[in-house]
Design an enzyme around this catalytic site. Structure first.
Site, PDB file in Angstrom:
ATOM      1  N   ASP A  19     145.931 -17.908  78.969  1.00 31.64           N
ATOM      2  CA  ASP A  19     145.840 -17.290  77.638  1.00 31.64           C
ATOM      3  C   ASP A  19     145.666 -15.761  77.639  1.00 31.64           C
ATOM      4  O   ASP A  19     144.904 -15.230  78.453  1.00 31.64           O
ATOM      5  CB  ASP A  19     144.603 -17.813  76.890  1.00 31.64           C
ATOM      6  N   GLU A  32     141.763 -25.635  70.407  1.00 33.56           N
ATOM      7  CA  GLU A  32     141.313 -24.521  71.241  1.00 33.56           C
ATOM      8  C   GLU A  32     141.744 -23.201  70.592  1.00 33.56           C
ATOM      9  O   GLU A  32     142.603 -23.179  69.714  1.00 33.56           O
ATOM     10  CB  GLU A  32     141.972 -24.575  72.630  1.00 33.56           C
TER      11      GLU A  32
END
Ligand code: FRU
Length: 518
Positions: free
Chosen positions: A51, A225
């Site tokens: 990420d 998430e």
């Protein structure tokens, strides 16, 4: 995974102790010319990335932190890698900002510039940059902070971490923003297994209190998430704004595996209220491809800029650790501008490539007003070929059932970027795009809804050495897919099926590399 990483580190340490210079020779030196190396997307020189984290602008620099394993090419030892850019296009690698420390990994999170020095970590004249991230240990996740007073170059972990701990095994990915109307910090953070996010407030980034919870809602077939919360004008009208709450889902996304959904609504400083759906389980998808995850927007962009920007991780947890690249894994998407547009379905998120990417345009070719008879029509004789290209094409669908482009063609390889007229869907078909044996979940076609506008479709493509990003009808529908074609597969074709179509106009640019241009 952990044992692999430990063994890897152990072998390196032994090599270093016994053979001077072994570290250099033991590993492949990154060149940025490796066969699948993205040429204008950010990738770490080597090792694993997932990420984007802590996207923040400060003092002329765009910071890009990212989930990174400094010791291996698979997930592990999560730390915050770091790069900066002055133009959102060219990136300079910097040392790891927040390392795994005392067995606590630094999971995803955000960064802010604390202009009022509410944290006391800096001064008002030299405001601290504060990173808010999840400290991860087996069975325990809590929110931690770290700060820098030297433009992000060196980082200090806060002594009293964690700053937010509710004694949960899964509680992560804090996204913090300054809520100006109440002059306070707001954090949105995920309870992944509950399909919920929570909203906390703080006056100093160190003490947090719970305000509200949102969810379950939308798609809940996977864990939630990496939430991201931001406010945008509708149709560019500053007097008509909505809040967007983006939440990632893994698995169960529209194209399979991990992907992003978003909710449009109101945020009053305490509670987020969704206003975009008749049914609570309706989901809006950020991207209809398989490779856009965990996007977060840039904090602290100058007001004068007026844009909202983000990047997402160009990978999918279904096969992320198996994609055929070495000595690094993963890339970030191109930076995109975010906007809200009124559509027949309501107010929806649209994305555009940032204009800064124009700087990479090299050789230009244009075709206008050309009929596309049924069949595939190679464009190589007109100079249109490439591994790394930007294409803006407008089609009139005519009598065709399917019309569009084939890119990265060669041998048996081709990647289709086209419009399915009957289904009213734009798609990327990577069924024959190149290497795909590494995962049964990779090959396939990914479709996104796209209403025809006056019988026409407009496709804006970015094709790189191992990816394609499609922005259809001014960012209404976006598809991001990795592809792994042979380096020689560089042909481009127009095609139509089931009838004849017309190309209204097409501009094609070969794009320069961001790594070797300077
Ligand atoms: C999303 C994610 C986050 C977590 C990070 C760990 O891809 O699972 O929830 O913080 O990756 O690397």
């Amino acid at each position: 995974m952990t044992s692999y990483s430990r063994r890897h580190v152990f072998v390196l340490v032994v090599l270093l102790m016994t053979v001077p210079g072994a570290l250099v020779h033991a590993q492949h030196t990154p060149t940025y010319t490796e066969p699948q190396r993205p040429q204008f997307h950010f990738s770490p020189a080597m090792n694993w990335m997932n990420d984007p984290n802590g996207l923040v602008y400060y003092d002329g620099e765009y910071h890009l932190f990212y989930q990174h394993n400094p010791y291996g090419i698979q997930w592990g030892h999560m730390s915050w890698g770091h790069a900066v850019s002055t133009d959102l296009v060219h990136w300079t690698h910097l040392p790891v900002a927040v390392p795994e420390t005392d067995g606590i990994m630094a999971f995803s999170g955000s960064a802010v510039v604390d202009h009022n020095n509410t944290s006391g970590f800096g001064t008002v004249d030299n405001p601290p940059m504060v990173a808010i991230y999840t400290g991860h240990q087996a069975g325990h996740q809590a929110q931690h902070i770290a700060y820098s007073t030297d433009r992000g170059r060196t980082w200090t972990l806060y002594d009293d971490n964690p700053v937010l701990d509710i004694d949960r095994a899964n509680f992560r990915d804090p996204n913090v923003l300054w809520y100006a109307p109440e002059e306070k910090w707001v954090m949105v953070v995920a309870l992944p297994n509950d399909h919920k996010v929570q909203f906390y407030e703080s006056s100093n980034l160190k003490e947090w209190s719970l305000m509200s919870t949102f969810g379950p809602a939308g798609a809940t077939s996977g864990i939630w998430e990496c939430p991201d919360l931001f406010q945008l004008p509708v149709d560019g009208n500053p007097n008509d704004t909505r809040w967007v709450l983006q939440v990632d889902l893994n698995p169960g996304s529209i194209a399979g595996g991990s992907g992003g959904q978003y909710f449009v609504g109101a945020f009053d400083g305490t509670t987020f209220t969704r206003t975009d759906a008749a049914e609570p389980d309706e989901a809006n998808w950020v991207d209809y491809g398989k490779d856009f995850y965990a996007a977060i927007d840039w904090a602290n962009l100058p007001d004068a800029d007026g844009r909202h920007l983000w990047v997402g991780w160009m990978n999918n947890w279904q096969y992320a650790q198996d994609i055929p690249t070495y000595p690094w894994r993963s890339a970030q998407s191109i930076p995109r501008t975010l906007a809200l547009r009124s559509t027949g379905d309501g107010v929806r998120l649209v994305q555009h490539p940032v204009r800064e990417l124009h700087a990479l345009r090299d050789i230009h070719n244009r075709i206008a007003d050309r009929s596309i008879p049924e069949g595939t029509h190679l464009l190589g004789s007109e100079g249109i070929t490439g591994r790394s290209m930007e294409i803006v094409a407008e089609f009139e669908v005519g009598t065709a059932d399917e019309v569009g482009l084939k890119v990265r063609m060669g041998g048996t390889e081709e990647t289709l970027v086209a419009y399915d007229v009957r289904a009213e869907e734009v798609f990327v078909d990577r069924s024959r795009s190149g290497a795909d044996a590494f995962s049964a979940a990779f090959a396939g076609r990914h479709d996104g809804p796209l209403p025809l506008e006056n019988g026409r479709v407009k496709l804006h493509l970015f094709v790189d050495w191992s990816s394609v990003e499609v922005f259809a009808n001014e960012g209404h529908t976006v598809i991001t897919d990795r592809i792994f074609p042979a380096p020689e597969s560089q042909d481009v074709a127009l095609y139509a099926e089931g009838g004849a179509a017309r190309l209204v106009a097409m501009d094609v640019w070969n794009l320069r590399s961001i790594w070797r241009q300077r």
